[in-house]
Motif scaffolding. Structure first.
Motif, short mmCIF file in Angstrom:
data_model
loop_
_atom_site.label_atom_id
_atom_site.label_comp_id
_atom_site.label_asym_id
_atom_site.label_seq_id
_atom_site.Cartn_x
_atom_site.Cartn_y
_atom_site.Cartn_z
N LYS A 93 85.82 -4.02 52.18
CA LYS A 93 85.26 -2.67 52.13
C LYS A 93 84.98 -2.13 53.54
N HIS A 94 84.43 -2.97 54.41
CA HIS A 94 84.05 -2.52 55.75
C HIS A 94 85.14 -2.76 56.79
N ASP A 95 86.30 -3.19 56.34
CA ASP A 95 87.41 -3.50 57.26
C ASP A 95 86.94 -4.46 58.36
N GLY A 96 86.30 -5.52 57.92
CA GLY A 96 85.72 -6.47 58.86
C GLY A 96 86.73 -7.51 59.35
N TYR A 97 87.93 -7.09 59.60
CA TYR A 97 89.01 -7.98 60.03
C TYR A 97 90.19 -7.11 60.39
N GLN A 98 91.13 -7.68 61.13
CA GLN A 98 92.36 -6.95 61.38
C GLN A 98 93.55 -7.89 61.13
N CYS A 99 93.80 -8.79 62.09
CA CYS A 99 94.95 -9.68 61.89
C CYS A 99 94.68 -10.69 60.78
N GLY A 100 93.41 -10.98 60.51
CA GLY A 100 93.05 -11.84 59.38
C GLY A 100 92.95 -13.31 59.71
N TYR A 101 93.25 -13.70 60.94
CA TYR A 101 93.33 -15.13 61.22
C TYR A 101 91.95 -15.77 61.42
N CYS A 102 91.02 -15.04 62.01
CA CYS A 102 89.66 -15.60 62.16
C CYS A 102 88.84 -15.39 60.91
N THR A 103 89.37 -14.59 59.99
CA THR A 103 88.58 -14.05 58.88
C THR A 103 87.99 -15.12 57.96
N PRO A 104 88.77 -16.10 57.51
CA PRO A 104 88.14 -17.13 56.65
C PRO A 104 86.96 -17.82 57.32
N GLU B 232 123.97 -13.50 63.74
CA GLU B 232 123.99 -13.51 62.26
C GLU B 232 123.50 -14.84 61.71
N ASN B 233 123.55 -15.89 62.54
CA ASN B 233 123.14 -17.21 62.06
C ASN B 233 121.63 -17.43 62.15
N VAL B 234 120.93 -16.45 62.67
CA VAL B 234 119.49 -16.63 62.89
C VAL B 234 118.71 -15.71 61.97
N ARG B 235 117.72 -16.26 61.30
CA ARG B 235 116.82 -15.43 60.50
C ARG B 235 115.38 -15.71 60.92
N LEU B 236 114.65 -14.66 61.23
CA LEU B 236 113.24 -14.78 61.60
C LEU B 236 112.38 -14.15 60.51
N ILE B 237 111.31 -14.84 60.14
CA ILE B 237 110.43 -14.34 59.09
C ILE B 237 108.99 -14.40 59.60
N SER B 238 108.32 -13.28 59.58
CA SER B 238 106.98 -13.21 60.17
C SER B 238 106.11 -12.18 59.45
N PRO B 239 105.72 -12.49 58.21
CA PRO B 239 104.99 -11.49 57.44
C PRO B 239 103.52 -11.31 57.88
N TYR B 240 102.92 -12.38 58.42
CA TYR B 240 101.52 -12.28 58.89
C TYR B 240 101.44 -12.82 60.30
N ILE B 241 100.73 -12.11 61.14
CA ILE B 241 100.65 -12.45 62.56
C ILE B 241 99.19 -12.43 62.95
N GLY B 242 98.71 -13.59 63.37
CA GLY B 242 97.28 -13.72 63.67
C GLY B 242 96.91 -13.21 65.05
N GLY B 243 97.24 -11.96 65.30
CA GLY B 243 96.95 -11.32 66.59
C GLY B 243 98.10 -11.50 67.55
#
Lengths: 169, 735
Positions: A93-104, B232-243
């Motif tokens: 609700k308060h958007d208390g995170y961004q990238c989410g990695y420190c969040t847990p 074409e032989n390389v695939r990168l997947i990065s759905p979440y990025i911790g900063g």
């Protein structure tokens, strides 16, 4: 290799581990509970915070084999996407995170901080060690300072914790 | 879609979904620990082995020999890769220093080996057994000492090394009021909480990497180039990025070493850079020395403004472009800027949140404060007096939108600026000396091509696919909002899939260009999808209205789910830009206000209040945008008060290379932050009428803190960070 058994989020687990395995790596690499994050592996960032027998600790700074018989709560034990813990809902609700990695780690700490205050455990900024601990901004911010958020969501995290604690930050 | 003319009314202007404060759609995943980050993908391949990186123990020189015998014999070890056995490796242009060093060593903690073992504990233990025999060489590690030998670079981005308009030297020399001051900013680290991490798996010649990267197409291209295999032989997947903050813009050692380790071990391998390696192994914001000269008339009008900057980098590295904002921010007929570069043998300097402007504004906005004081003028009034609505170097180029004055005025009112005592060291609150500081915020708006694919399915769901990344910026949500608005469906009927090199190539996340460009690309794809749907139904696409899960034209209406049919309808397009950024200067503006308390006895600085007012085009999601700005303000406090990668000038490395030694702001350092967006749309920027905002928030903050410290104490510190040792011996009498 050594056998160790402990409860995680109410479920018993028995593991046979290299004695060098941290509690953090036992959770992430052996139990595949990856909600607990590895940010520094040196007790400097707080991303790996879990609650062990009611007290929060940095799970990277402790070996798994030291936790025989302990009850461990991780972020996965607080709530699920379908059924958020009030602290998790407040962070959304308060958007208390961004990238989410420190969040847990922030959320586990926040839940434990409110318990510490209720239990009257003083902190560096507690002025009166005998009176009940006040739920002030300074207390919350001081106690949360072991959890680094590089995205800089602190102001929003304070709002989220404040709401759960029943006061404005 | 080519965007060549100013945007007119379009479906985004309905603002049913776009522009509304909206919680992040991935929030429930992030807050429950179920959003999967790179190192955690136990689900994607089995038999993952662990890689542990060995970094160079010297800053410059050569490796004579590496003895791997003991490490190879250690329990669980599957493979050890060094430059000696990795096979031929190429180097991508975006990596000036090789990611795997040896025999030449370019910088301290450059990777020299990766040890792959069955478990993390085994890999770590075996890595300690790798014996490297070094021949240390003479390195250059001291920016200040190199200043006189610096050369004129040819920057690839950020404008020419030298600019000149009018006659700066003569006008400055003759100006009745002059400021000539030199400022320094230290090396800074991104210090994102998720380390660089990758899992690599080969299947025949094909390589898949689950990683943490801001720019998927750059990463895939550069990994293929480095390995010498087809892209074409390389695939990168990065759905979440911790900063990321710029630290994950480029291919880094974790990706390459995971790929090489996986090849050598014939197993999937995962590698995370150990935290103490990150600061010297990867990139950082380079230190700068900046000289600013401003000449002004007695009424406060700037007649001459000059900004010179020195920075250092590895061979083939770029200068830190600190002078750019000075070319655009204030009026003045006579101007000059100059950037000089020294070759240094520290790790590569590269983009960190608002490269150029973040460091440049740290200097310029103290200089303006100093100039105002010379006149006894309010620093806000001085800034307003020198406002310009055109590019000062090219007066025929107006700003597309420029509300700097409005930001300063709105901020002054909200902050209570009138309560500031212009005399320094006069306001006391208990043991604290209290001061107010202000600074302008400025960051350019960058336009770059961005593509997306959008599909309407038979259940009425809309799926967006683009290789755009979400590094905490809110991309998932604003892309979802854009598609929902365009297709006339609620946000929860949109699925957003990001960060996969199989998806159309987006602008990626960097330079605060992600929000505007990636959503404009989604807009373009949605326009195409709308046309395809209208055509299928025999509707006139110009008249078709998409709303409430239905498409209407005249008195006909069809549910979108029905229109999709069993096979669904897919469209793909990109936004590409014409000359509007040449005709109009596109920038974002703001004003930062800070109140500090400085302990009268210890000179400890505490930030008590912060406010930013920003004008940055349409704000697509005020919730996420506000978070971006307050996050940047937080990093700005770090820059002002604590962040400093300390260079060991003898051995050539950053000494404080972990999160205990490299201090960043924590909860206790940051007060409640206020932030306010001015109402603005910018039709020159894109059909979204939005601009960047994520980096604007850090530009100027540190100077506002510095100016507040000066107002509190009367001590002017020109060398960041403003630590108490720089204040103590000059503090006013504590009595």
């Amino acid at each position: 290799m050594t056998r160790v058994s402990f409860d995680v989020n109410g479920e018993p687990h028995q593991l046979e581990l290299d004695t060098r395995t941290t509690l953090l790596d036992a959770l992430r690499e052996h139990l595949h509970l990856t909600g607990t994050k590895k940010g520094c592996d040196h007790g400097q960032c707080g991303a790996c915070t879990v609650i062990v027998d009611g007290r929060r600790i940095n799970s990277c700074l402790t070996l798994a084999v030291m936790h025989q018989g302990n009850e461990i709560t991780t972020i996965e034990g607080l709530g699920s996407p379908e059924q958020l813990h009030p602290m998790q809902a407040a962070f959304v609700k308060h958007d208390g995170y961004q990238c989410g990695y420190c969040t847990p780690g922030q959320i586990c700490s926040a839940v434990a901080v409110l318990d510490e205050i209720r239990a009257g455990i003083p902190s560096h900024v507690t002025a009166d060690l005998i009176a009940p601990v006040r739920l002030s901004n300074a207390e919350l911010r001081e106690r949360m300072s072991g959890n680094i958020c590089r995205c800089g969501a602190y102001s929003n995290i304070a709002e989220a914790i404040g709401e759960v604690a029943g006061r404005s930050a | 879609m080519r965007f060549e003319h100013p945007a007119t009314f379009n479906p985004i202007d309905q603002l049913k979904v776009v522009g509304r404060p909206t919680s992040r759609i991935e929030g429930p995943l992030k807050t429950t620990g179920t959003a999967p980050y790179a190192y955690e993908r136990h689900d994607v391949v089995t038999e993952q082995a662990y890689g542990y990186v060995v970094g160079s123990a010297i800053g410059k020189g050569r490796i004579n020999a590496i003895d791997l015998a003991a490490a190879k014999a250690a329990p669980g070890v599957l493979a050890i890769v060094t430059a000696g056995n990795a096979g031929k490796l190429d180097k991508a242009e975006r990596n000036p220093a090789p990611l795997l060093g040896g025999p030449e060593i370019a910088h301290y903690h450059q990777a020299v080996a990766v040890v792959v073992a069955e478990t993390f504990e085994q890999a770590r233990a075996a890595a300690q057994l790798v014996r490297v025999d070094y021949a240390p060489g003479d390195g250059r590690f001291d920016l200040a000492a190199s200043r006189d030998k610096a050369f004129t670079p040819d920057p690839k981005i950020g404008g020419p090394a030298d600019t000149a308009v009018g006659d700066f030297a003569a006008t400055f020399a003759a100006a009745p009021v002059q400021l000539d001051a030199t400022y320094t900013t230290p090396d800074q680290g991104h210090a994102m909480i998720e380390p660089h991490a990758s899992i690599a798996a080969w299947e025949g010649d094909g390589l898949t990497v689950w990683t943490s990267n801001q720019m998927i197409a750059w990463g895939a291209t550069d990994l293929a180039k480095t390995l010498g295999i087809p892209k074409e032989n390389v695939r990168l997947i990065s759905p979440y990025i911790g900063g990321g903050f710029g630290g994950k813009l480029f291919l880094r050692a974790d990706v390459l070493l995971a790929a090489l380790g996986a090849r050598a071990a014939a197993r999937p391998v995962k590698v995370a850079l150990q935290r103490p390696l990150m600061f010297n192994n990867t990139t950082h914001r380079p230190a700068t020395i900046q000289r600013i000269r401003i000449g002004a008339d007695r009424d406060g009008k700037i007649s001459a403004i000059g900004h010179e900057s020195w920075s250092g980098n590895v061979k083939d590295g770029e200068p830190e472009v600190t002078v750019n904002q000075t070319r655009l921010l204030y009026a003045g007929a006579n101007r000059m800027t100059a950037m000089r570069l020294s070759e240094l043998d520290l790790a590569e300097g590269n983009a960190m949140r608002a490269p150029g402007e973040a460091s440049g504004m740290m200097a310029l906005e103290i200089a303006i404060d100093e100039l105002a004081e010379k006149f006894g003028m309010d620093p806000i009034e001085l800034r307003i007096k020198n406002d310009t609505q055109v590019d000062p170097e090219h007066p025929e180029r107006p700003f597309s939108k420029r509300q700097l004055v409005e930001c300063l005025r709105e901020g002054a009112t909200r902050f209570g600026w009138s309560r500031r005592n212009p005399q320094t060291g006069k306001v006391r609150d208990g043991r604290f000396l209290v001061g107010f500081g202000v600074a302008a915020a400025f960051r350019n708006n960058l336009l770059t091509k961005s593509a997306a694919r959008v599909r309407l399915d038979r259940d009425g769901r809309v799926t967006v696919e683009t290789d755009m990344t979400d590094i905490g910026t809110g991309s998932y949500t604003i892309i979802g909002q854009t598609a929902a608005e365009m297709m006339g469906v609620p946000l929860d009927k949109v699925v957003v899939r990001l960060g996969d090199s199989d998806f159309p190539v987006s602008c990626g996340s960097g330079g605060q260009w992600g929000g505007n460009n990636s959503t404009a690309g989604v807009y373009a794809a949605c326009v195409k999808l709308r046309e395809a749907i209208a055509q299928k139904l025999g509707f006139n696409s110009a008249e078709a209205v998409f709303a409430d899960d239905v498409v209407r034209s005249g008195n006909r209406s069809v549910a979108l789910a029905q229109a999709a049919g069993n096979d669904g309808i897919t469209a793909e397009d990109a936004i590409e830009y014409g000359d509007l950024a040449k005709t109009y200067q596109q920038s974002t503006f703001g004003a930062h206000f800070v109140e500090v308390g400085v302990d009268a006895d210890t000179a400890e600085v505490r930030v008590r209040r912060m406010l930013a007012v920003c004008a940055a085009g349409r704000i697509l999601n005020p919730t996420a945008a506000r978070s971006q700005v307050i996050g940047a303000m937080t990093m700005g406090v770090g820059a002002a008060l604590m962040e400093d990668l300390v260079v060991d000038k003898r051995h050539g490395f950053f000494v404080n290379h972990d999160l205990a030694g490299y201090e960043v702001p924590v909860h206790a350092d940051i007060p409640h932050q206020d932030m306010f967006f001015l109402d603005e749309t910018d039709p020159m920027s894109s059909p979204m009428k939005a601009k960047g905002v994520a980096e604007l928030g850090i530009c100027g903050v540190a100077a506002a803190v510095a100016n507040a410290v000066y107002n509190a104490t009367g001590v002017r510190v020109r060398d960041y960070p403003i630590t108490l040792d720089k204040l103590l011996d000059r503090m006013p009498d504590a009595a």
